[in-house]
Design a protein around this motif. Structure first.
Motif, mmCIF file in Angstrom:
data_model
loop_
_atom_site.group_PDB
_atom_site.id
_atom_site.type_symbol
_atom_site.label_atom_id
_atom_site.label_comp_id
_atom_site.label_asym_id
_atom_site.label_seq_id
_atom_site.Cartn_x
_atom_site.Cartn_y
_atom_site.Cartn_z
ATOM 1 N N THR A 116 44.049 41.801 28.447
ATOM 2 C CA THR A 116 44.329 41.495 29.847
ATOM 3 C C THR A 116 45.359 40.383 29.935
ATOM 4 O O THR A 116 45.411 39.484 29.090
ATOM 5 C CB THR A 116 43.042 41.068 30.583
ATOM 6 O OG1 THR A 116 43.382 40.650 31.906
ATOM 7 C CG2 THR A 116 42.343 39.917 29.864
ATOM 8 N N LYS A 117 46.205 40.453 30.959
ATOM 9 C CA LYS A 117 47.187 39.399 31.205
ATOM 10 C C LYS A 117 46.556 38.237 31.955
ATOM 11 O O LYS A 117 47.139 37.167 32.062
ATOM 12 C CB LYS A 117 48.361 39.965 32.022
ATOM 13 C CG LYS A 117 49.168 41.023 31.281
ATOM 14 C CD LYS A 117 50.251 41.587 32.184
ATOM 15 C CE LYS A 117 51.009 42.696 31.482
ATOM 16 N NZ LYS A 117 52.018 43.329 32.366
ATOM 17 N N HIS A 118 45.360 38.470 32.498
ATOM 18 C CA HIS A 118 44.686 37.439 33.293
ATOM 19 C C HIS A 118 43.744 36.640 32.394
ATOM 20 O O HIS A 118 43.146 37.182 31.468
ATOM 21 C CB HIS A 118 43.908 38.078 34.438
ATOM 22 C CG HIS A 118 44.760 38.980 35.277
ATOM 23 N ND1 HIS A 118 45.641 38.510 36.224
ATOM 24 C CD2 HIS A 118 44.882 40.330 35.287
ATOM 25 C CE1 HIS A 118 46.258 39.523 36.786
ATOM 26 N NE2 HIS A 118 45.819 40.643 36.243
ATOM 27 N N ASN A 119 43.608 35.383 32.689
ATOM 28 C CA ASN A 119 42.758 34.535 31.855
ATOM 29 C C ASN A 119 41.829 33.692 32.731
ATOM 30 O O ASN A 119 42.211 32.650 33.218
ATOM 31 C CB ASN A 119 43.630 33.620 30.974
ATOM 32 C CG ASN A 119 42.793 32.871 29.950
ATOM 33 O OD1 ASN A 119 41.680 33.276 29.631
ATOM 34 N ND2 ASN A 119 43.334 31.772 29.441
ATOM 35 N N PRO A 120 40.583 34.136 32.939
ATOM 36 C CA PRO A 120 40.046 35.407 32.444
ATOM 37 C C PRO A 120 40.249 36.531 33.460
ATOM 38 O O PRO A 120 40.602 36.277 34.617
ATOM 39 C CB PRO A 120 38.558 35.080 32.318
ATOM 40 C CG PRO A 120 38.312 34.155 33.474
ATOM 41 C CD PRO A 120 39.566 33.318 33.612
ATOM 42 N N ALA A 121 39.994 37.782 33.027
ATOM 43 C CA ALA A 121 39.955 38.906 33.968
ATOM 44 C C ALA A 121 38.687 38.781 34.804
ATOM 45 O O ALA A 121 37.628 38.406 34.295
ATOM 46 C CB ALA A 121 39.949 40.227 33.195
ATOM 47 N N ILE A 122 38.797 39.049 36.084
ATOM 48 C CA ILE A 122 37.617 38.987 36.965
ATOM 49 C C ILE A 122 37.494 40.329 37.698
ATOM 50 O O ILE A 122 38.496 41.000 37.937
ATOM 51 C CB ILE A 122 37.713 37.833 37.984
ATOM 52 C CG1 ILE A 122 38.976 37.967 38.847
ATOM 53 C CG2 ILE A 122 37.672 36.488 37.290
ATOM 54 C CD1 ILE A 122 39.037 37.009 40.009
ATOM 55 N N PRO A 123 36.281 40.724 38.041
ATOM 56 C CA PRO A 123 36.126 41.981 38.793
ATOM 57 C C PRO A 123 36.614 41.831 40.222
ATOM 58 O O PRO A 123 36.571 40.733 40.793
ATOM 59 C CB PRO A 123 34.617 42.236 38.734
ATOM 60 C CG PRO A 123 34.001 40.892 38.537
ATOM 61 C CD PRO A 123 34.987 40.088 37.741
ATOM 62 N N LEU A 124 37.084 42.930 40.782
ATOM 63 C CA LEU A 124 37.491 42.951 42.185
ATOM 64 C C LEU A 124 36.305 42.574 43.065
ATOM 65 O O LEU A 124 36.433 41.809 44.018
ATOM 66 C CB LEU A 124 38.002 44.349 42.544
ATOM 67 C CG LEU A 124 38.555 44.589 43.937
ATOM 68 C CD1 LEU A 124 39.773 43.708 44.196
ATOM 69 C CD2 LEU A 124 38.922 46.063 44.109
ATOM 70 N N TYR A 125 35.138 43.123 42.749
ATOM 71 C CA TYR A 125 33.863 42.704 43.335
ATOM 72 C C TYR A 125 32.769 43.075 42.364
ATOM 73 O O TYR A 125 32.988 43.850 41.428
ATOM 74 C CB TYR A 125 33.617 43.303 44.722
ATOM 75 C CG TYR A 125 33.652 44.809 44.828
ATOM 76 C CD1 TYR A 125 32.537 45.584 44.518
ATOM 77 C CD2 TYR A 125 34.798 45.461 45.274
ATOM 78 C CE1 TYR A 125 32.568 46.969 44.636
ATOM 79 C CE2 TYR A 125 34.834 46.839 45.399
ATOM 80 C CZ TYR A 125 33.721 47.596 45.076
ATOM 81 O OH TYR A 125 33.754 48.957 45.197
ATOM 82 N N ASP A 126 31.602 42.497 42.554
ATOM 83 C CA ASP A 126 30.523 42.732 41.602
ATOM 84 C C ASP A 126 29.329 43.391 42.297
ATOM 85 O O ASP A 126 29.390 43.751 43.484
ATOM 86 C CB ASP A 126 30.115 41.431 40.901
ATOM 87 C CG ASP A 126 29.665 40.342 41.874
ATOM 88 O OD1 ASP A 126 29.231 40.684 43.002
ATOM 89 O OD2 ASP A 126 29.743 39.148 41.523
ATOM 90 N N ILE A 127 28.258 43.566 41.557
ATOM 91 C CA ILE A 127 27.076 44.253 42.073
ATOM 92 C C ILE A 127 26.493 43.523 43.285
ATOM 93 O O ILE A 127 26.079 44.145 44.268
ATOM 94 C CB ILE A 127 26.009 44.396 40.960
ATOM 95 C CG1 ILE A 127 26.508 45.362 39.890
ATOM 96 C CG2 ILE A 127 24.684 44.898 41.531
ATOM 97 C CD1 ILE A 127 25.620 45.445 38.658
ATOM 98 N N GLU A 128 26.472 42.192 43.237
ATOM 99 C CA GLU A 128 25.920 41.429 44.360
ATOM 100 C C GLU A 128 26.747 41.618 45.628
ATOM 101 O O GLU A 128 26.194 41.706 46.735
ATOM 102 C CB GLU A 128 25.832 39.939 44.000
ATOM 103 C CG GLU A 128 24.748 39.611 42.988
ATOM 104 C CD GLU A 128 23.361 40.101 43.419
ATOM 105 O OE1 GLU A 128 22.993 39.861 44.594
ATOM 106 O OE2 GLU A 128 22.668 40.731 42.600
ATOM 107 N N ASP A 129 28.069 41.702 45.468
ATOM 108 C CA ASP A 129 28.933 41.972 46.624
ATOM 109 C C ASP A 129 28.612 43.341 47.219
ATOM 110 O O ASP A 129 28.585 43.512 48.440
ATOM 111 C CB ASP A 129 30.410 41.930 46.212
ATOM 112 C CG ASP A 129 30.855 40.553 45.740
ATOM 113 O OD1 ASP A 129 30.336 39.557 46.272
ATOM 114 O OD2 ASP A 129 31.710 40.488 44.844
#
Length: 453
Positions: A116-129
């Motif tokens: 990934t180019k992102h540090n860190p990669a994050i989800p667009l949204y997660d289960i709680e969202d």
């Protein structure tokens, strides 16, 4: 009144249509962009409308390209209701939770293997969202008006696309606006046919297959041919499967073949927690489909349903001939990637594509004949045979779209064509203008359409 297309214009993903009347703002569908990177990046942009200004959201059906942006909308402050049918609520809950889970897993994997180019990669949204979004749902029966305020009411009408899918009819001070969402086939495999609507002052209609006619063939025979061909090579047939509707259709057809003793003696798996849950929802709503109790029993005995991750790993690592239905349908993520990781480079195996593949998806790459596809941070040689059955489609073709349109008693003042790639939408526009002599146009992203009161 005015309409603004915030998605699903010039593309088949990210469906969002904003309807404004005085101080009321209604969002019809709230979909996630999929496919091309330039489209997927739109999911990360600021919401195209201030969520606090929205009065309500109405869903035509559960598919991710119509519902998948809801967790982001709620996360960014939307506090209103999300209206849909009961079956749509149940299926959307499954789809959103699965989407949140996959995005968490994809971010975790990208960080673990450092692709990934992102540090860190994050989800667009997660289960709680996703769970937060689900608390906003409120359900209504079809063919009954619901009052929003003194000037506006709406109702759902069966569209025959997937379980619970519906046209949305909105009445604003006596003016009727109809939103098609996705329109099903005239003779669906599992569902009743779409219903006709007689009046619309303004109409928004999808055009996924606005430029083509589905072949009149036996899908069952086609399916059996690819199963036998793969079995004759001693290979494994992988069917990337949309977990809602397509998975249940294929299981049903496989059960018919099994009842006629036409299938080879090999195991069949549905390896998709979402697909398993969606299948249970189908069996719950007996009044919304054509399946008999005998059909349901046969389906259950034909396919082994897999949710457990360890059971899934065991099937992935088993090299014996089998048929595997696994999500996702466009190979954009999910368990199907673990099968392709093991199987796509072996010429004795086959991959059967059974649904629309949006531009920029791995599924589109496969049917386009590309020699490599990339996932899990690396490229894989495509040596497995690639097959496609177009005629499984849950979308009406051009003839079926015209059939539905011809049942309006008078032409709408304006028909706006959306949810199609440009050549599909333009072809439908030409057909409507030529055959029906209606005033119509193709929706453009973010353009405002002022409607006469």
């Amino acid at each position: 009144m005015k309409l603004t297309f915030l998605g699903g214009a010039g593309t088949v993903t990210g469906s969002k249509t904003l309807l404004e009347s005085n101080y009321t703002k209604i969002l019809i569908d709230c979909g996630l962009f999929q496919g091309l990177k330039e489209l997927r990046l739109k999911n990360w942009e600021q919401p195209p409308i201030n969520p606090n200004e929205l009065s309500l959201v109405i869903l035509t059906h559960a598919h991710l390209d119509h519902s998948g942006y809801l967790p982001i909308l709620v996360k960014n402050g939307y506090k209103g209701k999300i209206y849909c049918t009961k079956a749509t609520r149940d299926l959307t809950e499954i789809i959103l939770l699965d989407s949140g889970k996959i995005q968490e897993e994809d971010a975790r994997r990208a960080n673990k293997y450092n692709y990934t180019k992102h540090n860190p990669a994050i989800p667009l949204y997660d289960i709680e969202d996703a769970k937060d979004a689900i608390t906003h749902f409120e359900t209504f029966e079809t063919n009954k008006w619901h009052i929003i305020n003194g000037e506006i009411k709406f109702k759902f009408v069966n569209s025959g696309h997937i379980l619970g899918s519906a046209f949305v009819v909105i009445d604003i001070k006596g003016k009727n606006l109809v939103f098609s969402g996705d329109i099903g086939r005239k003779e669906p495999i599992l569902l009743p046919q779409y219903e006709y609507i007689e009046h619309a002052d303004y109409l928004v209609i999808e055009s996924t297959y606005g430029n083509r006619l589905h072949r009149k063939i036996s899908i069952t025979d086609e399916l059996l041919r690819y199963i036998k061909l793969t079995y004759s090579k001693g290979g494994i047939l992988v069917i990337p499967t949309f977990s809602v509707e397509r998975a249940q259709e294929i299981i049903y057809l496989l059960s018919l073949l099994k009842r006629k003793n036409k299938l080879p003696e090999i195991p069949i798996y549905l390896d998709s927690p979402m697909g398993v849950n969606a299948t249970e929802v189908y069996f719950k709503y007996n009044n919304l489909h054509k399946l008999t109790q005998e059909d349901i029993k046969s389906m259950i005995s034909t396919v082994q349903l897999i949710s457990d991750v360890n059971a899934s790993k065991a099937v992935v690592n088993d090299k014996n001939p089998k048929i595997v239905l696994a999500g996702s349908g466009m190979i954009s993520g999910g368990r199907v990637l673990h099968y392709l990781d093991k199987l796509i480079s072996d010429e004795k195996n086959s991959i059967l594509i059974v649904g629309f593949q949006a531009e920029g998806t791995r599924g589109r790459s496969l049917i386009s004949g590309e020699s490599e596809i990339k996932f899990f941070g690396k490229f894989y040689k495509v040596n497995a045979e690639i097959f496609k059955i177009n005629d499984f489609s849950g979308h009406a073709d051009q003839g079926e779209l015209l059939d539905w349109l011809q049942h309006f008693k008078a032409p709408p003042k304006l028909t706006i064509i959306n949810h199609g790639e440009p050549h599909q939408s333009q072809a439908l526009k030409v057909k409507i203008k030529t055959d029906l002599k209606w005033v119509c146009t193709v929706a453009k992203m973010n353009k405002e359409y002022n409607l006469e009161n």
